[in-house]
Design a protein around this motif. Structure first.
Motif, PDB file in Angstrom:
ATOM      1  N   PHE A  13       0.822  -1.224   0.000  1.00 44.73           N
ATOM      2  CA  PHE A  13       0.000   0.000   0.000  1.00 44.73           C
ATOM      3  C   PHE A  13       0.855   1.272   0.000  1.00 44.73           C
ATOM      4  N   THR A  14       2.107   1.199  -0.471  1.00 43.37           N
ATOM      5  CA  THR A  14       2.990   2.366  -0.368  1.00 43.37           C
ATOM      6  C   THR A  14       2.490   3.552  -1.203  1.00 43.37           C
ATOM      7  N   LEU A  16      -0.595   4.157  -2.324  1.00 43.93           N
ATOM      8  CA  LEU A  16      -1.879   4.637  -1.814  1.00 43.93           C
ATOM      9  C   LEU A  16      -1.676   5.441  -0.530  1.00 43.93           C
ATOM     10  N   ARG A  17      -0.830   4.958   0.370  1.00 45.35           N
ATOM     11  CA  ARG A  17      -0.566   5.674   1.616  1.00 45.35           C
ATOM     12  C   ARG A  17       0.093   7.017   1.336  1.00 45.35           C
ATOM     13  N   GLU A  18       0.968   7.049   0.346  1.00 40.58           N
ATOM     14  CA  GLU A  18       1.644   8.300   0.000  1.00 40.58           C
ATOM     15  C   GLU A  18       0.653   9.329  -0.527  1.00 40.58           C
ATOM     16  N   PHE A  20      -2.635   9.527   0.115  1.00 42.30           N
ATOM     17  CA  PHE A  20      -3.502  10.026   1.188  1.00 42.30           C
ATOM     18  C   PHE A  20      -2.721  10.900   2.169  1.00 42.30           C
ATOM     19  N   LYS A  21      -1.434  10.629   2.325  1.00 37.34           N
ATOM     20  CA  LYS A  21      -0.606  11.463   3.194  1.00 37.34           C
ATOM     21  C   LYS A  21      -0.474  12.870   2.614  1.00 37.34           C
ATOM     22  N   GLU A  22      -0.378  12.963   1.274  1.00 35.36           N
ATOM     23  CA  GLU A  22      -0.270  14.266   0.621  1.00 35.36           C
ATOM     24  C   GLU A  22      -1.593  15.023   0.666  1.00 35.36           C
ATOM     25  N   TYR A  24      -5.910  13.785  -0.231  1.00 31.68           N
ATOM     26  CA  TYR A  24      -6.738  13.348  -1.364  1.00 31.68           C
ATOM     27  C   TYR A  24      -8.108  14.008  -1.246  1.00 31.68           C
ATOM     28  N   THR A  75      -2.039  -2.459  -3.500  1.00 31.41           N
ATOM     29  CA  THR A  75      -0.926  -2.868  -2.635  1.00 31.41           C
ATOM     30  C   THR A  75       0.439  -2.442  -3.165  1.00 31.41           C
ATOM     31  N   ARG A  79       1.874   4.957  -8.340  1.00 29.13           N
ATOM     32  CA  ARG A  79       0.526   5.517  -8.216  1.00 29.13           C
ATOM     33  C   ARG A  79      -0.238   5.581  -9.536  1.00 29.13           C
ATOM     34  N   SER A 350      -4.210   9.082  -8.536  1.00 26.20           N
ATOM     35  CA  SER A 350      -3.844   8.066  -7.543  1.00 26.20           C
ATOM     36  C   SER A 350      -4.151   6.668  -8.067  1.00 26.20           C
TER      37      SER A 350
END
Length: 566
Positions: A13-14, A16-18, A20-22, A24, A75, A79, A350
Motif C-alpha cells: 500500500f505504499t 496509496l498511503r503516500e 492520502f498522506k499528501e 486526497y 498494494t 501511483r 492516484s
C-alpha cells in the motif's frame, strides 16, 4: 535518509498511503473516475484479445483485469500503473497453455507471484537499472514479432488448428496455408486495422480500441456473421449450475481452486512436486519479465509525472496480485505501459483510477457479455497486431541502430534474434552477459600506462639514469591488469628503479592484485627497485590484506609522488 526508503522499504500500500498522506480531495476523485472510465474502455477488448493470444478463453483476461487490476494498484508502489494481461507475456503463456492447459498456467502464475514477492523482500526492486536499453529494446521487439506472427492465422482466416511451437515452423505452416485465405475475415481484419490507424487522427476523447472493436463488428455484420468466426462461435462456457452459452459468461469471477480448472484436454491436472518442477522455468520467466516490465513502466511514469515510485513496494504488489488472481481464474498480470501512460495523460491522480478501471471491466462482463461475443476473431487479431507494432518501438530501435556503437547494436540484434528463435529468458540472459562483456572490454581499454618521467608537471627535476615514473590511469581489474603489467614490463625492461604513480587507479580487484604481485616479483628478480606511490583508498585496502609488504631496497610505498621522488 528519507529518499532511501523508496529503495529499501518493503511494505504494501505504499503508493496509496503516500497519496492520502499528501491529501486526497473530492476533485482528485473526479479526475480518477474519468481516467478509470477511459482506461477501462481500453482494457475490455485488449484483455480479451490478450487472453486469446495466450491460449485461453477471453473471459480469463477480463478476470485478470478485474482481480489483479484492483489488487496490484491497491498494494503496489506506483501511483499511476494500471495492471492486467499484457502482450509481453504471450510468448511465455501460450506454450504453457498449450502443454498444461489453464490449470498449469495458473500454477505457473502462482509460482511467479511467490518469486516476485521474494524479489521484493530481497530488495531487488532496482534490478531494472542493470538491464541495458539495447537488451530491453531487443527482447520487446522480438516479442512483438512473435505476437504478430501468432495473429496472422486469425487475421487472414486460415483456421490452422495446431500451430507449431518453433518460429520457423510457424512461418512454414502459415506460408503453406496462404492459398486458403478467408476473404471475409481478411476484410474484417483490414477494416479494423485501418480504423486503429485512422481514428487517432480525429483527436477525439474516445479511446482507439473501442471504436475499432465496434467498426470491426459492423464490418462482420455487413459481410455476414454466418461466414465470420467470432468470440461466440469459437468459445463456449458451462457454468456450475449447468447453464451453457457462447462467448463470455455474464457472471463475476468467483473463488475457484486453480487445480480444479481444466488441463490441456479439459481434464484437471494432478498437482504434484514433479509438475511444479516442470513449470518452474516458465514461472521464473514470468516473474522476471513481470518485474522488468512493471519497474520499467514505473520508471517511465516517473519521468512523465515527476513523481517517484517505490520499487520494492511495486514488486510486492505485483507478487500479491499474481498470487491471488489465479484463485479467481485470472492469468498472469503486470503493469501495462500503454494503459498506464493513458491513465496518467487523461488526469489520474492516484491508484484509485486503476481500481475504477477494473470496476468498469467488471460491469462490462455483467452488462455487455452477449455483445462482446459478437466481436470477430479477425478484429481481435488486428488489435493485437497494433499492440505488437506499438510494443516493438521500431522507430526507437532504428534510431539506436543508426546512432549507437557497434557493441550496443550487436546486443540489440542478439536479443531480438534469440527472443524470436528461442525465448525471452535466453535472450535476456545472453543479452545481459554480452552487454556486460562488451562493457568490461570498453572499461578495460580505458586503463592506460604512460611514462611521465619527462613531464615537469609531475616530475619537476630530472631523474637519475635508470629511473622512471609510470602513471597508471583507470581501474586495475582482471580484464585490464595483465595487459597493463605486460606493457609496464616492456617499458621498464632496462630500468633499475621504477615509480608507479597510482592516484588514477580507483579499483584494484583480485585479478589486478595477482597481476601486480607477479609483475613485482619478476622485476625484483631482475634487480629492479619498485615504489608504489599515491594509492587510493580501495586499492590500498586491497593491498593491505595481501602479502605485499615493504622490502628494503626492493619494494616501498609512499603517500604521494613527491615522497617517492625524494
Amino acid at each position: 535518509m528519507p529518499h532511501r526508503s523508496r529503495f529499501n522499504s518493503v511494505l504494501p500500500f505504499t503508493a496509496l498511503r503516500e497519496v492520502f498522506k499528501e491529501g486526497y480531495r473530492f476533485d482528485h476523485f473526479i479526475k480518477d473516475l474519468l481516467a478509470g472510465l477511459t482506461v477501462g474502455i481500453i482494457a475490455i477488448p485488449l484483455s480479451m484479445a490478450l487472453a486469446i493470444a495466450s491460449g485461453v478463453p477471453p473471459q480469463y483476461g477480463l478476470y485478470t483485469a478485474i482481480i489483479a487490476g484492483i489488487l496490484i494498484p491497491l498494494t503496489g508502489g506506483s501511483r499511476y500503473s494500471v495492471s492486467g494481461p499484457t502482450a509481453a507475456f504471450v510468448v511465455i503463456l501460450y506454450p504453457v497453455a498449450q502443454s498444461y492447459g489453464l490449470n498449469g498456467l495458473l500454477l505457473a502464475t502462482l509460482l511467479a507471484g511467490l518469486i516476485m514477492m521474494s524479489l521484493a523482500f530481497a530488495r531487488l526492486g532496482r534490478l531494472i537499472e542493470y538491464i541495458p536499453e539495447p537488451v530491453t529494446l531487443g527482447f520487446t521487439s522480438g516479442i512483438a514479432v512473435v505476437i504478430a506472427i501468432l495473429q496472422i492465422n486469425d487475421f487472414l482466416g486460415l483456421h490452422i488448428a495446431d500451430m507449431p511451437e518453433f518460429f520457423f515452423a510457424k512461418l512454414v505452416t502459415l506460408f503453406n496455408h496462404l492459398p486458403v485465405i478467408h476473404t471475409g475475415e481478411l476484410f474484417v481484419g483490414v477494416v479494423t486495422l485501418a480504423s486503429l490507424i485512422i481514428w487517432p487522427k480525429f483527436k477525439t476523447p474516445i479511446p482507439t480500441y473501442l471504436p475499432a472493436a465496434i467498426i470491426g463488428t459492423l464490418a462482420a455484420f455487413v459481410w455476414g456473421f454466418d461466414d465470420i468466426e467470432t468470440i461466440g462461435t469459437r468459445f463456449h462456457y458451462l457454468l456450475p449450475d449447468g447453464t451453457s452459452g457462447a462467448g463470455i459468461p455474464p457472471v463475476l469471477p468467483s473463488l475457484t481452486f486453480p487445480w480444479q480448472q481444466p488441463g490441456p484436454h479439459g481434464v484437471p491436472l494432478h498437482w504434484n512436486l514433479s509438475l511444479v518442477i516442470e513449470l518452474l522455468p516458465a514461472a521464473f520467466s514470468i516473474a522476471m519479465l513481470g518485474a522488468i516490465e512493471s519497474l520499467l513502466c514505473a520508471v517511465v511514469l516517473d519521468g512523465m509525472s515527476q513523481k517517484r515510485h517505490h520499487s520494492n513496494g511495486e514488486l510486492l504488489g505485483q507478487g500479491i496480485g499474481n498470487l491471488v488472481t489465479p484463485w479467481f481464474g485470472g492469468i498472469t498480470a503486470t503493469a501495462a505501459l500503454a494503459r498506464s501512460a493513458t491513465n496518467y495523460r487523461v488526469g489520474a491522480v492516484s491508484p484509485i483510477a486503476a481500481i475504477i478501471h477494473s470496476l468498469v471491466v467488471l460491469l462490462a462482463i455483467l452488462l455487455l457479455a452477449p455483445w462482446l461475443a459478437k466481436i470477430p476473431m479477425a478484429t481481435m487479431a488486428a488489435m493485437l497486431l497494433m499492440v505488437a507494432w506499438n510494443m516493438s518501438e521500431a522507430p526507437k530501435a532504428i534510431k539506436l541502430i543508426r546512432q549507437a556503437n557497434l557493441g550496443d547494436v550487436l546486443v540489440l540484434l542478439s536479443c531480438f534474434s534469440l527472443t524470436v528463435i528461442f525465448d525471452m529468458v535466453v535472450a535476456i540472459c545472453a543479452g545481459v552477459v554480452l552487454a556486460a562483456l562488451l562493457f568490461m572490454r570498453d572499461i578495460a581499454q580505458m586503463t592506460q600506462v604512460k611514462d611521465i618521467s619527462g613531464v615537469r608537471k609531475h616530475v619537476p627535476v630530472p631523474l637519475p639514469d635508470g629511473t622512471a615514473v609510470y602513471k597508471v590511469s583507470g581501474p586495475l581489474f582482471f580484464a585490464a591488469a595483465d595487459r597493463v603489467f605486460d606493457h609496464l614490463e616492456h617499458l621498464s625492461q632496462e630500468k633499475q628503479k621504477i615509480i608507479l604513480y597510482l592516484d588514477g587507479v580507483s579499483i584494484l580487484d583480485a585479478g589486478g592484485l595477482s597481476a601486480l604481485e607477479r609483475f613485482i616479483e619478476r622485476r625484483i628478480q631482475d634487480g629492479c627497485e619498485i615504489v608504489l606511490a599515491d594509492l587510493q583508498f580501495q586499492p590500498l585496502k586491497t593491498i593491505s590484506r595481501s602479502d605485499l609488504k615493504p622490502l628494503a631496497n626492493q619494494l616501498s610505498f609512499t603517500a604521494t609522488l613527491a615522497e617517492a621522488l625524494d
